[in-house]
Design a protein around this motif. Sequence first.
Motif, mmCIF file in Angstrom:
data_model
loop_
_atom_site.group_PDB
_atom_site.id
_atom_site.type_symbol
_atom_site.label_atom_id
_atom_site.label_comp_id
_atom_site.label_asym_id
_atom_site.label_seq_id
_atom_site.Cartn_x
_atom_site.Cartn_y
_atom_site.Cartn_z
ATOM 1 N N ASP A 4 11.897 52.008 23.592
ATOM 2 C CA ASP A 4 11.175 50.743 23.713
ATOM 3 C C ASP A 4 12.059 49.548 23.367
ATOM 4 O O ASP A 4 11.990 48.511 24.022
ATOM 5 C CB ASP A 4 9.936 50.741 22.813
ATOM 6 C CG ASP A 4 8.830 51.648 23.332
ATOM 7 O OD1 ASP A 4 8.868 52.019 24.522
ATOM 8 O OD2 ASP A 4 7.929 51.974 22.553
ATOM 9 N N LEU A 37 14.759 43.703 29.249
ATOM 10 C CA LEU A 37 13.889 42.618 29.718
ATOM 11 C C LEU A 37 14.417 41.256 29.286
ATOM 12 O O LEU A 37 14.390 40.301 30.062
ATOM 13 C CB LEU A 37 12.466 42.830 29.204
ATOM 14 C CG LEU A 37 11.743 44.047 29.780
ATOM 15 C CD1 LEU A 37 10.428 44.275 29.044
ATOM 16 C CD2 LEU A 37 11.511 43.901 31.270
ATOM 17 N N TYR A 56 10.846 41.877 35.756
ATOM 18 C CA TYR A 56 9.743 41.156 35.133
ATOM 19 C C TYR A 56 8.412 41.606 35.721
ATOM 20 O O TYR A 56 7.448 41.845 34.984
ATOM 21 C CB TYR A 56 9.918 39.645 35.314
ATOM 22 C CG TYR A 56 8.750 38.872 34.770
ATOM 23 C CD1 TYR A 56 8.716 38.501 33.430
ATOM 24 C CD2 TYR A 56 7.665 38.545 35.572
ATOM 25 C CE1 TYR A 56 7.632 37.813 32.907
ATOM 26 C CE2 TYR A 56 6.578 37.862 35.062
ATOM 27 C CZ TYR A 56 6.557 37.502 33.742
ATOM 28 O OH TYR A 56 5.484 36.832 33.228
ATOM 29 N N GLU A 59 7.646 44.456 37.151
ATOM 30 C CA GLU A 59 7.333 45.811 36.680
ATOM 31 C C GLU A 59 6.857 45.778 35.234
ATOM 32 O O GLU A 59 5.875 46.441 34.877
ATOM 33 C CB GLU A 59 8.562 46.716 36.793
ATOM 34 C CG GLU A 59 8.920 47.103 38.206
ATOM 35 C CD GLU A 59 10.105 48.050 38.242
ATOM 36 O OE1 GLU A 59 9.954 49.197 37.772
ATOM 37 O OE2 GLU A 59 11.175 47.637 38.731
ATOM 38 N N ALA A 60 7.541 45.033 34.384
ATOM 39 C CA ALA A 60 7.172 44.955 32.974
ATOM 40 C C ALA A 60 5.809 44.280 32.811
ATOM 41 O O ALA A 60 4.994 44.705 31.982
ATOM 42 C CB ALA A 60 8.239 44.196 32.194
ATOM 43 N N LEU A 65 3.056 46.729 33.536
ATOM 44 C CA LEU A 65 2.853 47.632 32.404
ATOM 45 C C LEU A 65 2.216 46.891 31.227
ATOM 46 O O LEU A 65 1.386 47.443 30.506
ATOM 47 C CB LEU A 65 4.181 48.262 31.993
ATOM 48 C CG LEU A 65 4.770 49.233 33.013
ATOM 49 C CD1 LEU A 65 6.222 49.551 32.682
ATOM 50 C CD2 LEU A 65 3.941 50.504 33.094
ATOM 51 N N GLY A 66 2.585 45.636 31.048
ATOM 52 C CA GLY A 66 2.032 44.833 29.964
ATOM 53 C C GLY A 66 0.555 44.521 30.141
ATOM 54 O O GLY A 66 -0.163 44.297 29.166
ATOM 55 N N SER A 112 0.619 47.901 27.098
ATOM 56 C CA SER A 112 1.739 48.757 26.708
ATOM 57 C C SER A 112 2.821 47.927 26.045
ATOM 58 O O SER A 112 3.209 46.879 26.544
ATOM 59 C CB SER A 112 2.335 49.462 27.929
ATOM 60 O OG SER A 112 1.396 50.329 28.506
ATOM 61 N N GLU A 113 3.287 48.417 24.929
ATOM 62 C CA GLU A 113 4.400 47.769 24.243
ATOM 63 C C GLU A 113 5.672 48.550 24.523
ATOM 64 O O GLU A 113 5.608 49.756 24.709
ATOM 65 C CB GLU A 113 4.128 47.703 22.738
ATOM 66 C CG GLU A 113 3.040 46.727 22.346
ATOM 67 C CD GLU A 113 3.340 45.280 22.684
ATOM 68 O OE1 GLU A 113 4.497 44.940 22.980
ATOM 69 O OE2 GLU A 113 2.408 44.485 22.666
ATOM 70 N N TYR A 173 6.250 46.029 26.473
ATOM 71 C CA TYR A 173 6.099 45.192 27.660
ATOM 72 C C TYR A 173 5.255 43.955 27.418
ATOM 73 O O TYR A 173 5.664 42.850 27.773
ATOM 74 C CB TYR A 173 5.521 46.023 28.814
ATOM 75 C CG TYR A 173 6.307 47.267 29.077
ATOM 76 C CD1 TYR A 173 7.529 47.202 29.723
ATOM 77 C CD2 TYR A 173 5.864 48.505 28.635
ATOM 78 C CE1 TYR A 173 8.280 48.341 29.949
ATOM 79 C CE2 TYR A 173 6.610 49.648 28.860
ATOM 80 C CZ TYR A 173 7.819 49.561 29.510
ATOM 81 O OH TYR A 173 8.562 50.680 29.723
ATOM 82 N N VAL A 186 7.101 40.414 27.621
ATOM 83 C CA VAL A 186 6.723 39.621 28.795
ATOM 84 C C VAL A 186 6.166 38.267 28.356
ATOM 85 O O VAL A 186 6.485 37.243 28.958
ATOM 86 C CB VAL A 186 5.739 40.393 29.702
ATOM 87 C CG1 VAL A 186 5.057 39.481 30.703
ATOM 88 C CG2 VAL A 186 6.470 41.517 30.424
#
Length: 188
Positions: A56, A63, A103, A105-106, A109-110, A114-115, A117, A121
């Motif tokens: 992570d 990121l 960005y 994609e993240a 997920l965010g 989800s961390e 992300y 973000v």
Amino acid sequence: MEEAVIAKDPQRRATWAEAATDYVLSHGLIGLSLRPLAAELGTSDRMLLYHFGSKDELVADVLRVSNDRSIAEVTALAPSPGLRDAVVDLWKVMEGDRCSRIYVEAAALGLFGSEPYASVVREANALWIGSLVGHLVRSGVERHLAERAAKVVDAAFMGFQLDLPLDVDTSARARAVADLAEAVSALA
């Protein structure tokens, strides 16, 4: 037999974060596996975990590096002659910016909380919006208007980015960018 203790090296971590960002740009963030990444970087997954602490934290660094690269492109952009042109010029940077893929994609997920992300973000978005505001201000737009316009531009650009892989009609996208530029200039 004792293993040699290797001191954490911040320069190595930074170098690997840059290289990992290049890897993720080519292979994507979703489904990222440490073993192939480590092999590409000429190290082991254990060494990556040692220097980053966790996958992570490695992803968070990727990121941040990616966002820093995008912001550098906006910062390097010459001032535009006005708000309408600034929107078009910013899109030219954004359209060719490979880092925005990470960005997107993240951010996806965010959305699910989800961390790392969600946190990274949020952090990246604040810096990104700041860079858009900075370009608009350098282009002669008053700060209060630049702050409003940057949010609208960012939202539209995200939509354009999501459509890029699906959109084969580049003239329609160019019209959409011109329409956005016209709408944003009407905020003044």
